[in-house]
Design a protein around this motif. Structure first.
Motif, mmCIF file in Angstrom:
data_model
loop_
_atom_site.group_PDB
_atom_site.id
_atom_site.type_symbol
_atom_site.label_atom_id
_atom_site.label_comp_id
_atom_site.label_asym_id
_atom_site.label_seq_id
_atom_site.Cartn_x
_atom_site.Cartn_y
_atom_site.Cartn_z
ATOM 1 N N MET A 18 1.965 74.399 29.696
ATOM 2 C CA MET A 18 1.678 75.236 28.512
ATOM 3 C C MET A 18 2.968 75.593 27.782
ATOM 4 N N ASP A 19 3.992 75.986 28.539
ATOM 5 C CA ASP A 19 5.282 76.367 27.936
ATOM 6 C C ASP A 19 5.917 75.198 27.188
ATOM 7 N N ALA A 20 5.702 73.986 27.706
ATOM 8 C CA ALA A 20 6.281 72.794 27.074
ATOM 9 C C ALA A 20 5.356 72.208 26.006
ATOM 10 N N ASP A 21 4.231 72.896 25.743
ATOM 11 C CA ASP A 21 3.268 72.486 24.718
ATOM 12 C C ASP A 21 2.704 71.073 24.975
ATOM 13 N N VAL A 22 2.401 70.808 26.246
ATOM 14 C CA VAL A 22 1.803 69.515 26.577
ATOM 15 C C VAL A 22 0.484 69.694 27.346
#
Length: 596
Positions: A463-467
């Motif tokens: 989620m933090d890496a937007d994947v």
């Protein structure tokens, strides 16, 4: 043999199996000699029996005598069969000890070499090709195993069988022994020379096959480029040429192989003829019985394979010594990146770099020259510069992949050399410029830096890496298997999975080495916004040639040819209207022109 001495530690480790193998070899060879003696006794018994059978037949006792003679012949046959079965059983035990020993040593060697490879510094991998590293741990180890297994087994058999058989042959008839063994040294030398020819041509075939495999691999890997440039016919022609070279070398080897068995059979035949001739003359002279000739023919055949194997074993030992020399070259390589004090503690992430200079040892290129900067714990440093300015070198030095040529790197006030290497690297999250993902599930790739997979941490990092959304859109979600080097994913997805992998282990220091180069401006902005949360209260180093990536940094340094030419924050550097401002304007204009 000197390079092979290093293997003595393994032979000592498995000395139990080796000693059992020697005992079984001795017993097996005893059961080789006894049948030959039984054959002599049986033939002499039959000859003598026939000489007294006729008088008995005339006396009316022929039928009874014949039955008694046949019973004794049957007993001889059963004894010879039992001896053969016992020999076969002990041959099985020899293989179960010596060959298994060689397989265990092969296992230990491969593990030792692989562990040693893992411990060597990055400079070692810059100097040596992956193909060469793989060849030494596979092909070279296999050749050494041939020495530890078949060569030792046949060598022991030769050392034990020869004295046993020849001493017994001499005790029976020294003259016949001399003549029957006369062709065997010639046989051994012939096999030695033929084997050398076979090995030499096999090496050439191996190199040709390796080149052919490399050509095919490149052709299939670059099939899109080949089709795009319409080079199918040229590629097929080049393949045919490489294939022709392989065919010619294979035929040359086949011609040499064709000599192998004819030489053996011819010399064994000559030895048998000499034995029959000399033995026949002695039988006529009344010196020996018929059985001795049969016994000596069996002995000659027994010694044929050990003598033949002598040339083969010598060749195996030579090849093993050459391979062990290559293995020793890498095993003797030392890791010069060692900890002085083995400090293991949780770091806060304060970095202080002073007068850092670095020259790559293999190429002699000066990558950094008197670079100094400081990052407070929880702050972000941006490193901007063109290709070849030394940005990635700073990342490698902070990870202690190399030690600096001069200058110091301090983390939390301690020089980097004092920290335990594994402890330090575990607390640093690194996203390389060239993304490498393993042929495993996406979840396992993200969890790569964790001691054990934690689904909650994996999902949070995604989620933090937007994947995260991309991953759950796949039919198997986090269990989706990636192809070789992550080929299943797009460039941007691979980059973000790589970022997720770095942040999943919750590092104290995060190094992003030009990791947004494969994504477009829109995706870059999305990831940068996500990174704001990730980098909060975490020391971060953003390395990029894009000014937009460095805008998040508290402090920015601009590198050119390994030197700092400007430093400050975004606003002060823009106000200076120097290199940074020029790069920013160029990249902004390029972005606008693309959008138009």
């Amino acid at each position: 043999m000197k390079p092979l001495w290093r293997l003595n530690k393994y032979l000592y480790k498995y000395k139990g199996l080796l000693l059992l193998g020697i005992v079984f070899t001795v017993i097996s060879n005893v059961f080789v000699i006894i049948p030959a003696q039984l054959v002599r006794l049986a033939i002499d018994y039959v000859v003598e029996s026939f000489s007294i059978l006729k008088p008995l037949e005339l006396g009316g006792m022929g039928e009874e005598a014949r039955n008694i003679f046949l019973q004794f012949v049957f007993i001889f046959g059963v004894l010879i069969l039992v001896m053969a079965l016992l020999r076969g059983f002990f041959l099985f035990l020899i293989r179960q000890t010596i060959i298994i020993m060689s397989r265990r040593i092969e296992y230990d060697m491969k593990n030792e070499i692989f562990e040693h490879y893992q411990a060597l510094p990055l400079s070692f991998y810059r100097k040596n090709s992956t193909g060469d590293l793989m060849a030494r741990i596979t092909e070279d180890v296999s050749r050494v195993r041939m020495y530890l297994g078949p060569a030792i087994m046949y060598g022991l058999n030769l050392l034990i069988l020869f004295p046993l058989v020849i001493s017994y042959m001499i005790s029976v008839n020294p003259e016949l022994t001399f003549y029957s063994l006369l062709p065997l040294p010639v046989l051994s030398l012939s096999i030695y020379f033929v084997n050398n020819l076979i090995n030499e041509r096999s090496e050439k075939i191996q190199r040709s096959l390796s080149g052919l495999s490399t050509f095919v691999q490149e052709a299939f890997s670059g099939i899109r480029v080949i089709k795009a440039f319409v080079r199918e016919e040229d590629t097929a022609r080049d393949f045919a040429k490489a294939s022709e070279d392989y065919k010619v070398k294979s035929i040359r080897l086949t011609k040499v192989n064709a000599l192998f068995f004819p030489i053996i059979m011819a010399l064994v035949g000559i030895s048998t003829i000499i034995t029959v001739y000399v033995g026949g003359m002695q039988v006529i002279g009344g010196q020996i019985g018929y059985g001795v000739i049969a016994e000596f023919i069996l002995y000659v055949n027994m010694l044929t394979w050990p003598v033949t194997s002598l040339g083969w074993v010598t060749s195996i030992v030579q090849r093993a010594a050459a391979s062990q020399t290559r293995i020793n070259e890498f095993l003797d390589q030392k890791n010069d990146i060692l900890s002085t004090d083995n400090i293991e503690r949780e770091i806060s992430g304060e970095i202080h770099v002073e007068n850092l200079s670095f020259v790559y040892p293999d190429s002699g290129i000066r990558a950094l020259d008197q670079v100094s900067f400081e990052i407070k714990a929880g702050q972000t440093l941006g490193i901007i510069g063109t290709t070849g300015s030394g940005k990635s070198t700073i990342a490698n030095l902070l990870m202690r992949m190399y030690d600096p040529s001069s200058g110091t790197i301090k983390i939390d006030g301690e020089t980097i050399e004092r920290y335990n290497l594994s402890s330090l690297r575990k607390q640093i999250g690194y996203v390389p410029q060239d993304v490498f993902l393993f042929s495993d599930s996406i979840g396992n790739n993200i969890a790569f830096g964790l001691d054990y997979p934690d689904q909650e941490k994996i999902e949070k990092a995604a989620m933090d890496a937007d994947v995260y959304q991309n991953i759950i859109d796949f039919p198997k979600g986090f269990e989706t298997m990636l192809g070789e080097r992550g080929i299943t994913l797009s460039g941007g997805q691979k980059q973000r999975v790589s970022i997720a992998r770095a942040i999943a282990k919750e590092p104290k220091i995060l190094i992003l080495d030009d990791c947004l180069s494969a994504v477009d401006t829109k995706t870059e902005n999305v990831i940068l916004n996500a990174l704001k949360k990730i980098m909060k209260d975490r020391t971060s180093v953003i390395i990029s040639h894009r000014v937009s990536s460095a805008k998040l940094a508290n402090h920015i340094i601009v590198l050119d040819d390994g030197k700092i030419v400007e430093q400050g924050n975004h606003d002060t550097l823009m106000a200076e209207k120097g290199v940074y401002a020029e790069l920013y304007e160029k990249q902004t204009q390029a972005g606008e022109s693309v959008e138009e």
